[in-house]
Each structure stands twice: as structure tokens, then as C-alpha cells.
Enzyme design. Structure first.
Site, PDB file in Angstrom:
ATOM      1  N   GLU A 170      14.794  -5.960 -12.141  1.00  0.00           N
ATOM      2  CA  GLU A 170      14.568  -5.188 -10.909  1.00  0.00           C
ATOM      3  C   GLU A 170      14.012  -6.063  -9.784  1.00  0.00           C
ATOM      4  O   GLU A 170      12.884  -5.850  -9.320  1.00  0.00           O
ATOM      5  CB  GLU A 170      13.574  -4.056 -11.210  1.00  0.00           C
ATOM      6  CG  GLU A 170      14.075  -3.086 -12.248  1.00  0.00           C
ATOM      7  CD  GLU A 170      13.016  -2.117 -12.719  1.00  0.00           C
ATOM      8  OE1 GLU A 170      13.390  -1.033 -13.197  1.00  0.00           O
ATOM      9  OE2 GLU A 170      11.808  -2.430 -12.620  1.00  0.00           O
ATOM     10  N   PRO A 171      14.766  -7.039  -9.330  1.00  0.00           N
ATOM     11  CA  PRO A 171      14.242  -7.872  -8.236  1.00  0.00           C
ATOM     12  C   PRO A 171      14.241  -7.132  -6.905  1.00  0.00           C
ATOM     13  O   PRO A 171      15.222  -6.483  -6.548  1.00  0.00           O
ATOM     14  CB  PRO A 171      15.236  -9.046  -8.185  1.00  0.00           C
ATOM     15  CG  PRO A 171      16.515  -8.467  -8.695  1.00  0.00           C
ATOM     16  CD  PRO A 171      16.133  -7.401  -9.700  1.00  0.00           C
ATOM     17  N   ARG A 178       0.390  -8.112   4.618  1.00  0.00           N
ATOM     18  CA  ARG A 178       0.270  -8.903   3.388  1.00  0.00           C
ATOM     19  C   ARG A 178      -0.761 -10.036   3.515  1.00  0.00           C
ATOM     20  O   ARG A 178      -1.415 -10.396   2.553  1.00  0.00           O
ATOM     21  CB  ARG A 178       1.634  -9.440   2.958  1.00  0.00           C
ATOM     22  CG  ARG A 178       2.621  -8.326   2.616  1.00  0.00           C
ATOM     23  CD  ARG A 178       3.859  -8.824   1.888  1.00  0.00           C
ATOM     24  NE  ARG A 178       3.557  -9.306   0.564  1.00  0.00           N
ATOM     25  CZ  ARG A 178       3.375 -10.558   0.227  1.00  0.00           C
ATOM     26  NH1 ARG A 178       3.500 -11.490   1.132  1.00  0.00           N
ATOM     27  NH2 ARG A 178       3.081 -10.902  -1.004  1.00  0.00           N
ATOM     28  N   CYS A 180      -7.253  -4.207  16.641  1.00  0.00           N
ATOM     29  CA  CYS A 180      -8.672  -4.244  16.917  1.00  0.00           C
ATOM     30  C   CYS A 180      -9.430  -4.557  15.638  1.00  0.00           C
ATOM     31  O   CYS A 180     -10.153  -3.713  15.113  1.00  0.00           O
ATOM     32  CB  CYS A 180      -9.079  -2.889  17.484  1.00  0.00           C
ATOM     33  SG  CYS A 180     -10.460  -3.047  18.569  1.00  0.00           S
ATOM     34  N   GLU A 181      -9.215  -5.736  15.112  1.00  0.00           N
ATOM     35  CA  GLU A 181      -9.827  -6.101  13.841  1.00  0.00           C
ATOM     36  C   GLU A 181      -9.712  -7.615  13.668  1.00  0.00           C
ATOM     37  O   GLU A 181      -8.613  -8.159  13.817  1.00  0.00           O
ATOM     38  CB  GLU A 181      -9.080  -5.363  12.718  1.00  0.00           C
ATOM     39  CG  GLU A 181      -9.644  -5.617  11.377  1.00  0.00           C
ATOM     40  CD  GLU A 181      -9.287  -4.537  10.353  1.00  0.00           C
ATOM     41  OE1 GLU A 181      -9.059  -3.367  10.736  1.00  0.00           O
ATOM     42  OE2 GLU A 181      -9.246  -4.882   9.168  1.00  0.00           O
ATOM     43  N   TYR A 186       8.282  -6.027   1.661  1.00  0.00           N
ATOM     44  CA  TYR A 186       6.924  -5.483   1.760  1.00  0.00           C
ATOM     45  C   TYR A 186       6.271  -5.699   3.125  1.00  0.00           C
ATOM     46  O   TYR A 186       5.045  -5.789   3.216  1.00  0.00           O
ATOM     47  CB  TYR A 186       6.034  -6.048   0.629  1.00  0.00           C
ATOM     48  CG  TYR A 186       6.620  -5.807  -0.745  1.00  0.00           C
ATOM     49  CD1 TYR A 186       6.677  -4.525  -1.272  1.00  0.00           C
ATOM     50  CD2 TYR A 186       7.150  -6.844  -1.513  1.00  0.00           C
ATOM     51  CE1 TYR A 186       7.230  -4.284  -2.524  1.00  0.00           C
ATOM     52  CE2 TYR A 186       7.718  -6.617  -2.752  1.00  0.00           C
ATOM     53  CZ  TYR A 186       7.748  -5.334  -3.253  1.00  0.00           C
ATOM     54  OH  TYR A 186       8.306  -5.096  -4.478  1.00  0.00           O
TER      55      TYR A 186
HETATM   56  N1  LLP Z   1      10.007  -3.060 -10.751  1.00  0.00           N
HETATM   57  C1  LLP Z   1       8.810  -2.465 -10.823  1.00  0.00           C
HETATM   58  C2  LLP Z   1       8.557  -1.511 -11.884  1.00  0.00           C
HETATM   59  C3  LLP Z   1       7.823  -2.761  -9.865  1.00  0.00           C
HETATM   60  O1  LLP Z   1       6.639  -2.170  -9.960  1.00  0.00           O
HETATM   61  C4  LLP Z   1       8.098  -3.672  -8.832  1.00  0.00           C
HETATM   62  C5  LLP Z   1       7.100  -3.984  -7.815  1.00  0.00           C
HETATM   63  C6  LLP Z   1       9.372  -4.273  -8.793  1.00  0.00           C
HETATM   64  C7  LLP Z   1      10.296  -3.954  -9.771  1.00  0.00           C
HETATM   65  C8  LLP Z   1       9.775  -5.239  -7.724  1.00  0.00           C
HETATM   66  O2  LLP Z   1       8.975  -6.354  -7.689  1.00  0.00           O
HETATM   67  P1  LLP Z   1       9.406  -7.616  -6.785  1.00  0.00           P
HETATM   68  O3  LLP Z   1      10.624  -8.217  -7.440  1.00  0.00           O
HETATM   69  O4  LLP Z   1       9.726  -7.108  -5.438  1.00  0.00           O
HETATM   70  O5  LLP Z   1       8.221  -8.497  -6.808  1.00  0.00           O
HETATM   71  N2  LLP Z   1       3.315  -4.980  -2.143  1.00  0.00           N
HETATM   72  C9  LLP Z   1       3.217  -6.149  -2.993  1.00  0.00           C
HETATM   73  C10 LLP Z   1       4.180  -6.092  -4.147  1.00  0.00           C
HETATM   74  C11 LLP Z   1       4.032  -4.865  -4.977  1.00  0.00           C
HETATM   75  C12 LLP Z   1       5.037  -4.821  -6.053  1.00  0.00           C
HETATM   76  C13 LLP Z   1       4.985  -3.526  -6.777  1.00  0.00           C
HETATM   77  N3  LLP Z   1       5.988  -3.404  -7.779  1.00  0.00           N
HETATM   78  C14 LLP Z   1       3.454  -7.402  -2.149  1.00  0.00           C
HETATM   79  O6  LLP Z   1       3.650  -7.259  -0.962  1.00  0.00           O
HETATM   80  O7  LLP Z   1       3.412  -8.498  -2.655  1.00  0.00           O
END
Ligand code: LLP
Length: 463
Positions: free
Chosen positions: A320-321, A360, A391-392, A421
Site C-alpha cells: 500500500e504505497p 510536516r 501567526c506562530e 501528506y
Molecule cells: N497503509 C496503511 C495501513 C497506512 O496506515 C499507511 C499510512 C499507508 C498504507 C501509506 O503509508 P505511506 O506509504 O504513504 O508511507 N502523515 C504522515 C504519514 C502517516 C501515514 C499513516 N499511514 C506523514 O506525513 O509522514
């Protein structure tokens, strides 16, 4: 305007955090292809273009700040993942990284599946025509309404996350006269971030059912007994921005251990495992992520070896990328509004966005790169901090960045690798208007998510 460049050299060590690169890049006009999307290039006139559109035109036409998304790059990355994993595995794009109806259509055209984690993401996916059987629904606390809509639509899988949810999904499916395919999300005691992973005691979090102590095995027992559920397999997601596969190795070992236990206890070999997402991307030139084919080969080898050791047939693998597909495909285009030199420290460069379009840096201490893109410059490198207009004081976009010393109001800066994100976590903090997402391809640009307007802001405020 007076402006002095900090000379390149070790004096930055006083200002920059320990371990951070000290020397400025040799050529500030250069754009590292690891960090920028594929069609980005600086033209002979010094102006950067993407998808055949130069950034000055983009800024004129669409305003700043704006997320600029390279559609060819997005599609190429989808194909790279699809081809790397082949037809006997499934790639689910994680919509939480960034989702819009155009993106859903590209995914469908490029033959990817889609992971959604809310009713809103499910709605977007279905509305844009993603076949329901290609959708997986995630979440640790899906509402009855979300589950009902997913089951009614016929989603290919629901990843169940608790004992209550196993009963809830089964009940809803039975009521609708359906049998819902599910995976059980387990926690394997591994947490991975970037180059490190920790293989003990990381069950202390809200997702999944722990393998240790037998809750995952109990969840399997319950799911196998329920008529409303067809248990497809086991799901594990170990973290984010991961650069090596050692964490996946431990996760696969433990998940396959559970598959063996299930076979021994129930005489059933579950046909699928999902190893989640989390693969890292380059935010700066210091990052060196693997290519999809390297990841696919490594994961396949790990699973094949573990299954051989367990005497199991190799299950169908899914991944799941999110970030690894969309992250590198976009940059955020900002205009410089003010600059402020703090003698002996650095120059603060304020842009017209900030933590509302990229949380982030503030939230995760994330590192980003930045470049002057509306012109080339031969000025000396200057240590800067690129900050927003909120404002931070924590409103930082790029904590430590070298920019040409002549950077000035009206210049355009771009922060690469903001596809994942950033828009999806954008906020209206300080009543900021969330920026548009502009997709570029073959010399044409179109808005795929429009900029918020003042009317949008006031519409929710019912007075
Ligand atoms: N599958 C599941 C079950 C997940 O919880 C996530 C991400 C993904 C796939 C995708 O992950 P990726 O390949 O995009 O890293 N907001 C944070 C990242 C939170 C990820 C949450 N779950 C950031 O900005 O780094």
C-alpha cells in the site's frame, strides 16, 4: 536593500543542528533529480519548468501558493509499482497521502487498486469511477455508516482492526445478504522509521491486534466462524518513510508464523498477506530510497523464504504505497514576501503559505529542500530558514536551506516532494485558504483541486 551572504564554510556548524550538512551545495541552480519530479528542469532563461509549463506562467495563471503535480511522473510511478509487483500481487495506492477524483481516474487507468481510510475517501473513489472491488477500506474506528456504505458498494476488502469490528462487519454484511472479504490487521511488534526499526514492544498503539499474547489468533478464530465474512488474509503496516527492508523481514516472518498457526489449528491456508505501505522517498539529497523493483524483489524473496520454512504455499502479496507514489510528483510553489537578515544567524525568508499547506515540518520535524525557481542566480549561497505567514513561530517550511543571497520579494521558491501528506493534511489555520492542486502534463496545466475562496470560508460559518 543591504544583503550579505554568509560565506560557505564551517561557521554554519554553529547554527545548523549536529549532523546536518555543513557545506552549501556547489551549484544552487542545480535541481537534484532524486528530489524533483521527472519532468522538472531549469530552462536556458533560468526559469524552472515542469510538464512543459514554466513556473512564472503557473504562478500568473493559478496564483501562489499552489501545489504543482507532474501527471506524467505520477503515472510513471504507478506503472513502476504495478510492473515491479506483477500480476500475481496487488498494489493499493494509499489515498490518505493525497486523493482527488483526477488521481482516482489515473490510478484506475494505470491499473492500481486504492486503499481508503474514511467515508470521504470512499466517496471520492466511487464518485470518480474506481470499481468497488479494487478498493480496500481501512480504519481503526470505522463508523457503522462507513462500513454499510462499503459493503453495499461491494468493496474488495475491509481491513478489520478490532474484535468489535469483526462482529460489526459480519453483522452488516449478513443483514445485507452479503459475504464481505476481510483482512485482519495485526501488530507484529515492529516499528520502522527511515533507517531504523525496533523489533520489540511496539504493540502500544491504536492499530491492529497484537500477535503477541494471542489476540490476532483469537481474531482469526472469530472471523472464520462468521458467515458474513470471508477471511482473505492478514495485514501488517510497520511505519513510514522506511528505507530498508529489514523491518518488513521481521514482519513477514511473524505474519507467516501466524499463517502457519492458522493452518495447524484450522486446516485453512489463508491466500493473502498485505505488508502495508511506508516506503520512503527523498526529501533532500541525503535520502537514498530504493526503486519499486528492488522493494518488490526483496519482499517477494522474504515471503517466499519464510513460506518455504513454514511449509506454506506462497500467498498473494499486496502493498500500500502512498508517499512513494505521490510524494515526489509535486512541489509547492510560493512567492517570497519578505526577507529578514539576523546577523550571525541566518536570513528568514517568508513565503505566502506555511504550516497550513505543509504541517510536516512543524509536526514531524521533517526536512525539505527548496530552490529559487523563477530565475537562476550566481549570488553566493546564504543560510536561510523558509517560513510561512502564520501567526506562530513554529511555522517553518524548510528549517535549514541554502538559497542565493540575492533572494528577494517577488521571487518564486519551490519546495519539492510535497505530493504526500501536504494537501491532504492542509488546514485553514488563521483562516488561510487552502491552495489548489494544479496538474501539469505536455505543456498544459489544469486545476484538479481548486483553491479555497473566501466564500468557502464563510459558508461553514453560519453566523
Ligand atoms: N497503509 C496503511 C495501513 C497506512 O496506515 C499507511 C499510512 C499507508 C498504507 C501509506 O503509508 P505511506 O506509504 O504513504 O508511507 N502523515 C504522515 C504519514 C502517516 C501515514 C499513516 N499511514 C506523514 O506525513 O509522514
Amino acid at each position: 536593500m543591504s544583503r550579505s551572504a554568509h560565506p560557505a564554510g564551517p561557521r554554519y556548524a554553529d547554527v545548523l543542528p549536529e549532523g546536518h550538512y555543513v557545506a552549501p551545495p556547489t551549484d544552487l541552480n542545480e535541481l537534484d533529480p532524486r528530489v524533483w519530479s521527472r519532468t522538472v528542469a531549469r530552462g536556458d532563461d533560468g526559469v524552472v519548468a515542469v510538464g512543459g509549463m514554466d513556473v512564472k506562467r503557473l504562478a500568473e495563471e493559478f496564483g501562489t501558493p499552489a501545489y504543482v503535480l507532474d501527471e506524467d511522473d505520477f503515472r510513471a510511478r504507478c506503472r513502476a509499482w504495478r510492473d515491479a509487483f506483477g500480476t500475481d500481487a496487488d498494489v493499493f495506492y494509499a489515498g490518505k497521502a493525497f486523493l482527488s477524483r483526477a488521481v482516482v481516474r489515473w490510478l484506475h487507468e494505470e491499473d492500481l487498486n486504492l486503499d481508503v481510510c474514511s467515508g470521504g475517501e470512499l466517496l471520492t473513489a466511487l464518485d470518480a469511477g474506481m470499481p468497488a472491488e479494487r478498493i480496500a477500506l481501512h480504519g481503526n474506528n470505522k463508523s457503522t455508516d462507513e462500513i454499510t456504505r462499503a459493503v453495499e458498494a461491494g468493496v474488495g476488502r475491509i481491513v478489520v482492526d478490532s474484535f468489535q469490528e469483526i462482529a460489526r462487519v459480519a453483522h452488516i454484511a449478513e443483514r445485507l445478504g452479503k459475504r464481505q472479504r476481510v483482512l485482519i490487521r495485526v501488530t507484529v511488534g515492529v516499528e520502522a522509521h527511515t533507517h531504523e526499526f525496533i523489533a520489540t514492544a511496539h504493540e502500544d498503539q491504536k492499530f491492529g491486534l497484537p500477535l503477541a499474547g494471542g489476540q490476532a489468533a483469537e481474531a482469526v478464530r472469530r472471523a472464520l466462524k462468521l458467515d458474513g465474512l470471508e477471511l482473505l488474509g492478514i495485514h501488517s503496516h510497520i511505519g513510514s518513510q522506511i528505507f530498508d527492508t529489514s523491518g518488513f523481514e521481521v514482519a513477514a516472518h511473524r505474519v507467516i508464523g501466524l499463517l502457519r498457526q492458522i493452518r495447524d489449528e484450522h486446516g485453512v491456508e489463508l491466500p493473502e498477506i498485505d505488508l502495508g505501505g511506508g516506503l520512503g522517498i527523498a526529501y533532500t539529497s541525503d535520502d537514498d530510497p530504493s526503486e519499486p523493483h528492488q522493494i518488490a524483489t526483496a519482499l517477494r524473496e522474504i515471503v517466499t523464504r519464510e513460506c518455504a520454512a513454514a511449509g506454506l504455499a506462497v500467498p498473494r502479496i499486496s502493498v500500500e504505497p502512498g508517499r512513494a507514489i505521490v510524494g515526489p510528483t509535486a512541489f509547492t510553489l510560493y512567492e517570497v514576501g519578505t526577507t529578514k537578515e539576523l546577523p550571525g544567524l541566518r536570513t528568514y525568508v517568508s513565503v505566502d503559505g506555511g504550516m497550513s499547506d505543509n504541517i510536516r515540518t512543524a509536526l514531524y520535524d521533517a526536512d525539505y529542500s527548496v530552490a529559487l525557481v523563477s530565475r537562476a542566480s550566481t549570488a553566493e549561497p546564504m543560510l536561510t530558514r523558509v517560513v510561512g505567514k502564520h501567526c506562530e513561530s513554529g511555522d517553518i517550511v524548510v528549517r535549514d536551506a541554502f538559497l542565493p543571497a540575492d533572494v528577494a520579494p517577488g521571487d518564486l521558491l519551490a519546495v519539492p516532494a510535497t505530493g504526500a501528506y501536504c494537501r491532504s493534511m492542509a488546514s485553514n489555520y488563521n483562516h488561510a485558504l487552502r491552495p489548489p492542486v494544479v496538474a501539469v502534463r505536455d505543456g498544459a496545466a489544469r486545476v484538479i483541486v481548486r483553491r479555497e475562496t473566501e466564500e468557502d470560508l464563510l459558508r461553514l460559518d453560519v453566523g
